[in-house]
Scaffold this motif. Structure first.
Motif, PDB file in Angstrom:
ATOM      1  N   HIS A 118       0.822  -1.208   0.000  1.00  0.00           N
ATOM      2  CA  HIS A 118       0.000   0.000   0.000  1.00  0.00           C
ATOM      3  C   HIS A 118       0.863   1.268   0.000  1.00  0.00           C
ATOM      4  O   HIS A 118       0.526   2.261   0.651  1.00  0.00           O
ATOM      5  CB  HIS A 118      -0.945   0.018   1.211  1.00  0.00           C
ATOM      6  CG  HIS A 118      -1.844  -1.171   1.302  1.00  0.00           C
ATOM      7  ND1 HIS A 118      -3.215  -1.059   1.373  1.00  0.00           N
ATOM      8  CD2 HIS A 118      -1.593  -2.504   1.324  1.00  0.00           C
ATOM      9  CE1 HIS A 118      -3.761  -2.276   1.449  1.00  0.00           C
ATOM     10  NE2 HIS A 118      -2.785  -3.159   1.413  1.00  0.00           N
ATOM     11  N   ASP A 198      -3.771   4.306  -1.090  1.00  0.00           N
ATOM     12  CA  ASP A 198      -4.868   3.356  -1.275  1.00  0.00           C
ATOM     13  C   ASP A 198      -4.457   2.322  -2.326  1.00  0.00           C
ATOM     14  O   ASP A 198      -4.113   2.680  -3.457  1.00  0.00           O
ATOM     15  CB  ASP A 198      -6.124   4.102  -1.732  1.00  0.00           C
ATOM     16  CG  ASP A 198      -7.270   3.153  -2.010  1.00  0.00           C
ATOM     17  OD1 ASP A 198      -7.869   2.653  -1.048  1.00  0.00           O
ATOM     18  OD2 ASP A 198      -7.542   2.923  -3.214  1.00  0.00           O
ATOM     19  N   GLN A 199      -4.493   1.043  -1.965  1.00  0.00           N
ATOM     20  CA  GLN A 199      -3.993   0.003  -2.861  1.00  0.00           C
ATOM     21  C   GLN A 199      -4.758  -0.042  -4.175  1.00  0.00           C
ATOM     22  O   GLN A 199      -4.161  -0.210  -5.247  1.00  0.00           O
ATOM     23  CB  GLN A 199      -4.048  -1.351  -2.164  1.00  0.00           C
ATOM     24  CG  GLN A 199      -3.335  -2.448  -2.950  1.00  0.00           C
ATOM     25  CD  GLN A 199      -3.329  -3.769  -2.215  1.00  0.00           C
ATOM     26  OE1 GLN A 199      -4.354  -4.188  -1.683  1.00  0.00           O
ATOM     27  NE2 GLN A 199      -2.176  -4.434  -2.178  1.00  0.00           N
ATOM     28  N   ASP A 200      -6.061   0.122  -4.134  1.00  0.00           N
ATOM     29  CA  ASP A 200      -6.854   0.087  -5.363  1.00  0.00           C
ATOM     30  C   ASP A 200      -6.459   1.219  -6.302  1.00  0.00           C
ATOM     31  O   ASP A 200      -6.368   1.035  -7.527  1.00  0.00           O
ATOM     32  CB  ASP A 200      -8.344   0.160  -5.044  1.00  0.00           C
ATOM     33  CG  ASP A 200      -8.864  -1.106  -4.380  1.00  0.00           C
ATOM     34  OD1 ASP A 200      -8.206  -2.161  -4.523  1.00  0.00           O
ATOM     35  OD2 ASP A 200      -9.914  -1.035  -3.708  1.00  0.00           O
ATOM     36  N   HIS A 201      -6.233   2.393  -5.725  1.00  0.00           N
ATOM     37  CA  HIS A 201      -5.835   3.542  -6.545  1.00  0.00           C
ATOM     38  C   HIS A 201      -4.443   3.333  -7.140  1.00  0.00           C
ATOM     39  O   HIS A 201      -4.207   3.638  -8.326  1.00  0.00           O
ATOM     40  CB  HIS A 201      -5.858   4.817  -5.704  1.00  0.00           C
ATOM     41  CG  HIS A 201      -5.472   6.053  -6.462  1.00  0.00           C
ATOM     42  ND1 HIS A 201      -6.201   6.529  -7.522  1.00  0.00           N
ATOM     43  CD2 HIS A 201      -4.408   6.902  -6.315  1.00  0.00           C
ATOM     44  CE1 HIS A 201      -5.631   7.619  -8.003  1.00  0.00           C
ATOM     45  NE2 HIS A 201      -4.541   7.863  -7.289  1.00  0.00           N
TER      46      HIS A 201
END
Length: 300
Positions: A118, A198-201
């Motif tokens: 992250h 943010d990992q998704d971002h």
């Protein structure tokens, strides 16, 4: 110099180290060209690097360091002396927001380690096909990011094998440049300092960068990446394209029809083919636009 004797002497110092004599360097470059190295060595730890560096220094033997071979052209007559390939020097450790990576680590793998933890800041590097050491040497960059944005410090050896810790402020980082292009150091370990994210971002940014790279770059052929540095307020690829050079070929080396900033190996090119084509591009762009194109690729 009797390199058979040198080979045997190194074996006595580092009996377990991987070594080859008269190794063809075309096997170790992305463009698949390059003559032989007299002695080719793959160390696995910093201590072995120190031992080889001290050995070469005290005997006045030329020493060349390579990583993934992604942004280099080795001449067809090869490299005299000792070549150390750092691909086996590849540990990556993450502590809080810092990543400490051996210089032979893939910068892509480091960007993936950042994603897994992250950490944001290395999304731009997710498609750069080189080693950490090479990325620092060139202050590599892409898609609005560059190594200098996230670099904290470098552990390097002098050519005599002494360890130095260099902070970011010591490294004279500029556009595709660093102190390591001017001073003789051997990069062995790099510390990156990143931001929590943010990992998704982070993953989305990396995905977008990968799509952009695959759509614009000629990845279907061997190449050494971007051949030329970007001139002030210009783009090398645009100047080359507007000079009518896309598809121009010397031997097996061709200016890519997909991206003019790349020279691709389309048919068993030699390093000489590449170098002749590079000079032709430089002369043509100079004649048409009065602009000097400076090579980004390292010629050994």
């Amino acid at each position: 110099m009797n390199y058979f004797q040198v080979f045997n002497e190194i074996k006595e110092i580092c009996p377990n180290i991987f070594m080859r004599f008269d190794e063809r360097m075309a096997k170790h470059t992305f463009i698949q060209t390059g003559g032989p190295a007299d002695i080719y060595i793959m160390p696995t730890n910093i201590e072995e690097v120190q031992q080889i560096a001290r050995f070469a220094f005290t005997r006045n033997i030329p020493l060349t360091i390579i990583g993934y071979g992604s942004n280099i052209i080795i001449r067809d007559r090869g490299i005299r002396g000792i070549v150390m390939n750092f691909n086996r020097l590849n540990k990556i450790n993450v502590t809080n927001n810092k990543i400490i990576a051996d210089s032979g680590s893939s910068i892509i793998d480091v960007s993936r380690a950042a994603l897994e933890n992250h950490l944001s800041g290395l999304e731009f590097a997710c498609g750069i096909p080189g080693s950490v050491g090479g990325a620092v040497l060139m202050n590599a960059g892409a898609y609005g990011g560059e190594i200098s944005f996230v670099l904290k410090s470098v552990k390097a050896l002098s050519m005599s094998g002494d360890i130095h810790i260099l902070n970011k402020s010591d490294l004279q980082l500029g556009y595709r440049s660093s102190i390591f292009q001017k001073e003789k150091y051997i990069i062995v370990e790099v510390t990156f300092e990143l931001e929590n994210g943010d990992q998704d971002h982070i993953q989305e940014l990396m995905r977008n960068n990968t799509i952009a790279r695959e759509s614009k770059q000629p990845l279907e052929y061997p190449s050494c990446g971007s051949v030329f540095k970007r001139p002030p307020n210009q783009f090398a690829g645009k100047l080359i394209s507007e000079s009518g050079l896309q598809g121009y070929r010397v031997g097996g080396a061709e200016v890519s029809v997909k991206h003019a900033g790349f020279i691709v190996n389309v048919n068993h090119a030699s390093s000489a083919d590449y170098l002749i084509l590079i000079r032709h591009i430089q002369k043509t762009v100079k004649r048409k636009f009065k602009i000097d194109l400076e090579t980004e690729v390292v010629i050994i």
